[in-house]
Design a protein around this motif. Sequence first.
Motif, PDB file in Angstrom:
ATOM      1  N   ILE A  59      13.070   8.479   7.956  1.00 54.72           N
ATOM      2  CA  ILE A  59      12.210   9.357   7.141  1.00 54.72           C
ATOM      3  C   ILE A  59      10.866   8.651   7.018  1.00 54.72           C
ATOM      4  O   ILE A  59      10.745   7.631   6.349  1.00 54.72           O
ATOM      5  CB  ILE A  59      12.819   9.604   5.750  1.00 54.72           C
ATOM      6  CG1 ILE A  59      14.257  10.112   5.870  1.00 54.72           C
ATOM      7  CG2 ILE A  59      11.971  10.607   4.959  1.00 54.72           C
ATOM      8  CD1 ILE A  59      15.020  10.116   4.559  1.00 54.72           C
ATOM      9  N   ARG A  60       9.855   9.193   7.672  1.00 54.25           N
ATOM     10  CA  ARG A  60       8.586   8.480   7.776  1.00 54.25           C
ATOM     11  C   ARG A  60       7.411   9.339   7.303  1.00 54.25           C
ATOM     12  O   ARG A  60       7.582  10.497   6.958  1.00 54.25           O
ATOM     13  CB  ARG A  60       8.350   8.039   9.226  1.00 54.25           C
ATOM     14  CG  ARG A  60       9.451   7.123   9.769  1.00 54.25           C
ATOM     15  CD  ARG A  60       9.125   6.623  11.156  1.00 54.25           C
ATOM     16  NE  ARG A  60      10.151   5.724  11.658  1.00 54.25           N
ATOM     17  CZ  ARG A  60      10.236   4.435  11.358  1.00 54.25           C
ATOM     18  NH1 ARG A  60       9.331   3.894  10.559  1.00 54.25           N
ATOM     19  NH2 ARG A  60      11.202   3.670  11.849  1.00 54.25           N
ATOM     20  N   ASP A  61       6.238   8.727   7.333  1.00 50.87           N
ATOM     21  CA  ASP A  61       4.986   9.423   7.001  1.00 50.87           C
ATOM     22  C   ASP A  61       5.117  10.165   5.672  1.00 50.87           C
ATOM     23  O   ASP A  61       4.763  11.339   5.551  1.00 50.87           O
ATOM     24  CB  ASP A  61       4.626  10.402   8.129  1.00 50.87           C
ATOM     25  CG  ASP A  61       3.190  10.890   8.035  1.00 50.87           C
ATOM     26  OD1 ASP A  61       2.387  10.219   7.366  1.00 50.87           O
ATOM     27  OD2 ASP A  61       2.882  11.955   8.606  1.00 50.87           O
ATOM     28  N   ILE A  62       5.632   9.466   4.672  1.00 49.81           N
ATOM     29  CA  ILE A  62       5.854  10.065   3.355  1.00 49.81           C
ATOM     30  C   ILE A  62       4.541  10.092   2.582  1.00 49.81           C
ATOM     31  O   ILE A  62       3.864   9.073   2.452  1.00 49.81           O
ATOM     32  CB  ILE A  62       6.916   9.275   2.575  1.00 49.81           C
ATOM     33  CG1 ILE A  62       8.236   9.261   3.363  1.00 49.81           C
ATOM     34  CG2 ILE A  62       7.125   9.873   1.197  1.00 49.81           C
ATOM     35  CD1 ILE A  62       9.282   8.336   2.778  1.00 49.81           C
ATOM     36  N   ARG A  63       4.189  11.252   2.091  1.00 52.97           N
ATOM     37  CA  ARG A  63       2.931  11.404   1.359  1.00 52.97           C
ATOM     38  C   ARG A  63       3.136  12.286   0.138  1.00 52.97           C
ATOM     39  O   ARG A  63       3.898  13.249   0.185  1.00 52.97           O
ATOM     40  CB  ARG A  63       1.854  12.030   2.254  1.00 52.97           C
ATOM     41  CG  ARG A  63       1.269  11.096   3.288  1.00 52.97           C
ATOM     42  CD  ARG A  63       0.296  11.828   4.186  1.00 52.97           C
ATOM     43  NE  ARG A  63       0.968  12.515   5.277  1.00 52.97           N
ATOM     44  CZ  ARG A  63       0.431  13.495   5.984  1.00 52.97           C
ATOM     45  NH1 ARG A  63      -0.770  13.943   5.671  1.00 52.97           N
ATOM     46  NH2 ARG A  63       1.084  14.054   6.983  1.00 52.97           N
ATOM     47  N   CYS A  64       2.422  11.954  -0.931  1.00 52.97           N
ATOM     48  CA  CYS A  64       2.477  12.768  -2.141  1.00 52.97           C
ATOM     49  C   CYS A  64       1.641  14.018  -1.940  1.00 52.97           C
ATOM     50  O   CYS A  64       0.518  13.958  -1.432  1.00 52.97           O
ATOM     51  CB  CYS A  64       1.950  11.972  -3.331  1.00 52.97           C
ATOM     52  SG  CYS A  64       2.030  12.870  -4.905  1.00 52.97           S
ATOM     53  N   LEU A  65       2.181  15.160  -2.325  1.00 51.52           N
ATOM     54  CA  LEU A  65       1.411  16.382  -2.360  1.00 51.52           C
ATOM     55  C   LEU A  65       0.958  16.615  -3.791  1.00 51.52           C
ATOM     56  O   LEU A  65       1.514  16.060  -4.738  1.00 51.52           O
ATOM     57  CB  LEU A  65       2.251  17.566  -1.885  1.00 51.52           C
ATOM     58  CG  LEU A  65       2.707  17.495  -0.424  1.00 51.52           C
ATOM     59  CD1 LEU A  65       3.584  18.700  -0.105  1.00 51.52           C
ATOM     60  CD2 LEU A  65       1.519  17.455   0.517  1.00 51.52           C
ATOM     61  N   LYS A  66      -0.053  17.429  -3.976  1.00 54.67           N
ATOM     62  CA  LYS A  66      -0.517  17.751  -5.318  1.00 54.67           C
ATOM     63  C   LYS A  66       0.634  18.343  -6.118  1.00 54.67           C
ATOM     64  O   LYS A  66       1.245  19.330  -5.727  1.00 54.67           O
ATOM     65  CB  LYS A  66      -1.668  18.755  -5.245  1.00 54.67           C
ATOM     66  CG  LYS A  66      -2.242  19.120  -6.601  1.00 54.67           C
ATOM     67  CD  LYS A  66      -3.368  20.123  -6.454  1.00 54.67           C
ATOM     68  CE  LYS A  66      -3.915  20.521  -7.823  1.00 54.67           C
ATOM     69  NZ  LYS A  66      -4.998  21.516  -7.706  1.00 54.67           N
ATOM     70  N   SER A  67       0.934  17.716  -7.230  1.00 56.76           N
ATOM     71  CA  SER A  67       2.045  18.184  -8.047  1.00 56.76           C
ATOM     72  C   SER A  67       1.749  19.551  -8.636  1.00 56.76           C
ATOM     73  O   SER A  67       0.643  19.808  -9.108  1.00 56.76           O
ATOM     74  CB  SER A  67       2.337  17.190  -9.183  1.00 56.76           C
ATOM     75  OG  SER A  67       2.781  15.963  -8.663  1.00 56.76           O
ATOM     76  N   GLY A  68       2.755  20.427  -8.597  1.00 56.19           N
ATOM     77  CA  GLY A  68       2.610  21.718  -9.226  1.00 56.19           C
ATOM     78  C   GLY A  68       2.761  21.590 -10.728  1.00 56.19           C
ATOM     79  O   GLY A  68       3.006  20.510 -11.266  1.00 56.19           O
ATOM     80  N   MET A  69       2.640  22.722 -11.420  1.00 59.89           N
ATOM     81  CA  MET A  69       2.731  22.688 -12.875  1.00 59.89           C
ATOM     82  C   MET A  69       4.175  22.639 -13.354  1.00 59.89           C
ATOM     83  O   MET A  69       4.442  22.392 -14.518  1.00 59.89           O
ATOM     84  CB  MET A  69       2.001  23.883 -13.463  1.00 59.89           C
ATOM     85  CG  MET A  69       0.512  23.880 -13.111  1.00 59.89           C
ATOM     86  SD  MET A  69      -0.388  25.294 -13.739  1.00 59.89           S
ATOM     87  CE  MET A  69      -0.546  24.865 -15.453  1.00 59.89           C
TER      88      MET A  69
ATOM     89  N   GLU B  96       0.810  -1.216   0.000  1.00 55.70           N
ATOM     90  CA  GLU B  96       0.000   0.000   0.000  1.00 55.70           C
ATOM     91  C   GLU B  96       0.844   1.267   0.000  1.00 55.70           C
ATOM     92  O   GLU B  96       0.417   2.312  -0.465  1.00 55.70           O
ATOM     93  CB  GLU B  96      -0.926   0.009   1.215  1.00 55.70           C
ATOM     94  CG  GLU B  96      -2.038  -1.025   1.141  1.00 55.70           C
ATOM     95  CD  GLU B  96      -2.991  -0.757  -0.012  1.00 55.70           C
ATOM     96  OE1 GLU B  96      -3.323   0.418  -0.260  1.00 55.70           O
ATOM     97  OE2 GLU B  96      -3.395  -1.729  -0.675  1.00 55.70           O
ATOM     98  N   ASN B  97       2.043   1.196   0.543  1.00 57.72           N
ATOM     99  CA  ASN B  97       2.882   2.390   0.649  1.00 57.72           C
ATOM    100  C   ASN B  97       4.324   1.972   0.892  1.00 57.72           C
ATOM    101  O   ASN B  97       4.628   0.777   1.031  1.00 57.72           O
ATOM    102  CB  ASN B  97       2.382   3.316   1.774  1.00 57.72           C
ATOM    103  CG  ASN B  97       2.170   2.568   3.078  1.00 57.72           C
ATOM    104  OD1 ASN B  97       3.044   1.848   3.547  1.00 57.72           O
ATOM    105  ND2 ASN B  97       0.984   2.720   3.660  1.00 57.72           N
ATOM    106  N   LEU B  98       5.191   2.957   0.949  1.00 59.68           N
ATOM    107  CA  LEU B  98       6.617   2.683   1.118  1.00 59.68           C
ATOM    108  C   LEU B  98       6.896   2.038   2.472  1.00 59.68           C
ATOM    109  O   LEU B  98       7.796   1.200   2.590  1.00 59.68           O
ATOM    110  CB  LEU B  98       7.414   3.982   0.971  1.00 59.68           C
ATOM    111  CG  LEU B  98       8.933   3.888   1.107  1.00 59.68           C
ATOM    112  CD1 LEU B  98       9.509   2.856   0.153  1.00 59.68           C
ATOM    113  CD2 LEU B  98       9.563   5.257   0.862  1.00 59.68           C
ATOM    114  N   GLU B  99       6.123   2.393   3.494  1.00 59.82           N
ATOM    115  CA  GLU B  99       6.337   1.812   4.815  1.00 59.82           C
ATOM    116  C   GLU B  99       6.136   0.299   4.764  1.00 59.82           C
ATOM    117  O   GLU B  99       6.914  -0.464   5.365  1.00 59.82           O
ATOM    118  CB  GLU B  99       5.379   2.446   5.826  1.00 59.82           C
ATOM    119  CG  GLU B  99       5.657   3.917   6.123  1.00 59.82           C
ATOM    120  CD  GLU B  99       7.026   4.161   6.725  1.00 59.82           C
ATOM    121  OE1 GLU B  99       7.471   3.333   7.550  1.00 59.82           O
ATOM    122  OE2 GLU B  99       7.662   5.163   6.368  1.00 59.82           O
TER     123      GLU B  99
END
Length: 623
Positions: free
Chosen positions: A353-363, A318-321
Amino acid sequence: MDRYGLICRAVLEQPDITQREMAQKLDVSLGTVNSLVKECVGRGLIAEDGPDNASRKWKILEEGRKLLEPYKVDGALIIAAGFGSRFVPLTFETPKGLLEVFGERMIERQIRQLHEAGIRDITIAVGYLKEKFEYLIDKYDVKLLYNPEYSSKNTLTTIYRAAKVLEGRNMYLLASDNWLRENMYHAYECGAWYSSELQKGETREWCLSYNKKGRITGVRIGGRDAWVMYGPAYFSREFTAKFMPVLKAYYETPGTEQFYWEQVLADMLDGEAKNRLAAEDPELLKRAAKESGVSPERWGEIEMDINRQPEHQVYEFENLEELRLFDPKYQNHSDNEALKLVSRVFEVPESEIRDIRCLKSGMTNKSFLFQVKGKHCICRIPGPGTQLLVNRVQEKQVYDAVTPLGITEHLLYLNPETGYKIADFYEGARNASSEDWGDLEQCMEMLRKLHTSGVRVQHDFDIRERIEFYEKLCKSHGGILFEDYEEVREWMNWLMDRLDGMGREKCLSHIDANVDNYLFLENGEVKLLDWEYAGMCDPMIDVAMCAIYSYYDEEQLDHLLRIYLKREPSGEEQFATYAYAALGGFLWSLWAVYKSVLGDEFGEYTIIMYRYAKKYYRKLRKL
């Protein structure tokens, strides 16, 4: 599911198989297998092939082979089009299916397992970073199928795009990022199925209901101690013939863009498919019924069985963790540049390095959120082609110059060579809203503070030079798509000549002062982010850029200008603002055309910006 066929397959694959082993493979009781074996022997499908019980073997007879013939698997479709946002920053560089687990790429492991079962006709549906999969053509003789809608739609669309690959054939359907401990593929499959795993406790997965024979009777999201959809599926040609017409109708139905293909199956089973299509377009319903050969009232009888798998057989990370827990390599040696950087900057191993989440990509860039040493930070990764569009040395000079004003985010790291940036993350903060004039008053106050600060840098933002540069980039990558470009280009030259003739004063300007770059903190402070394009320029450019990015009409732009000036604009100020709205639209339309060549699409943005160029030029010619 044809149980006689399953017995014949078991004998074909393992002549010395015991009935107890058959029961385990078929996921039925030993008594049921005993009865099935007797019936298969009686029908002349299999026979004993050993002198006594101690060394009993079985052999499949000609009738058994004929029974299996229509069940021969024709190939496999592997879905590999998605981005994999929960695996950033790894997936900024590598598609999820190409990540390694114990030294082997997940998609290659599945291709190898398919080959072991004799499955050679393999198609991979690609989208995000599609070029990364090209090597598989030479290595494994696979085919690639591009889904042009991968970035805006979900797997329903991928299956729709792969209709010709699936229809009339017996096909495995795999996700590129699954990892299977044991090979669960076969040369013959005796009916459609979906792999399933028992999840104990509460779950938000897609939970299955099924009858005594194993046929799936319902799908619901969420449950407790449930068998859930987990891993690959198998589409028999009979299943596909009934299923695909309904899925195609769903594709044409508004509101299904983010559907997984499994939603169609779930809706068919509970009767919602009929209701949805009837409400949207009765003609779609009629067509789907005709092409499937089944009345909508009987769609719930579509046959797909549960294929229950033992614990620890199928993995959907489900995720990198989760991947870190499974493969220790990812704890401290991910081979990812962004994680290596964060590790160096904070002097910690990657495992911290934990709780890694994708942010909305900029342009322009991609960013991810992470936690280290008890605080959350954001790491920015420059997007494709950014090195040509942004001078990172100048960006660093701007940040150094404006830091004393206290209006930017708090930087922890900025590399002027690579463009990587790490900054504090502000919990509870929000972006400005283009629809809230109260927000815009604070944004314009921030701009006035910048423009009147007296802070200077050594470089200009020269919009003429930028237009010429972006134009050259576009032409070197296949040309510019607008039919009337040359005429509109002359219009922009006229505007730039007029602005040059005015000799307006320059100050440090942000250039990209759109609402998404304003951050409203919980303590009432406002920050202005992302100074990549900043330089010395006419301050009216910031007002104009804010307006066109917000898709403002003329009345709204005029209101924004009055908020900025705190008075009515002079004729020259209004001319300059309109001119920069036109030139900004022209510039960003070229920027978007170039980015599309690199694989980044921005939908209607390109056209909207180009329309601004025309609109405000025409407006100014009438003044």
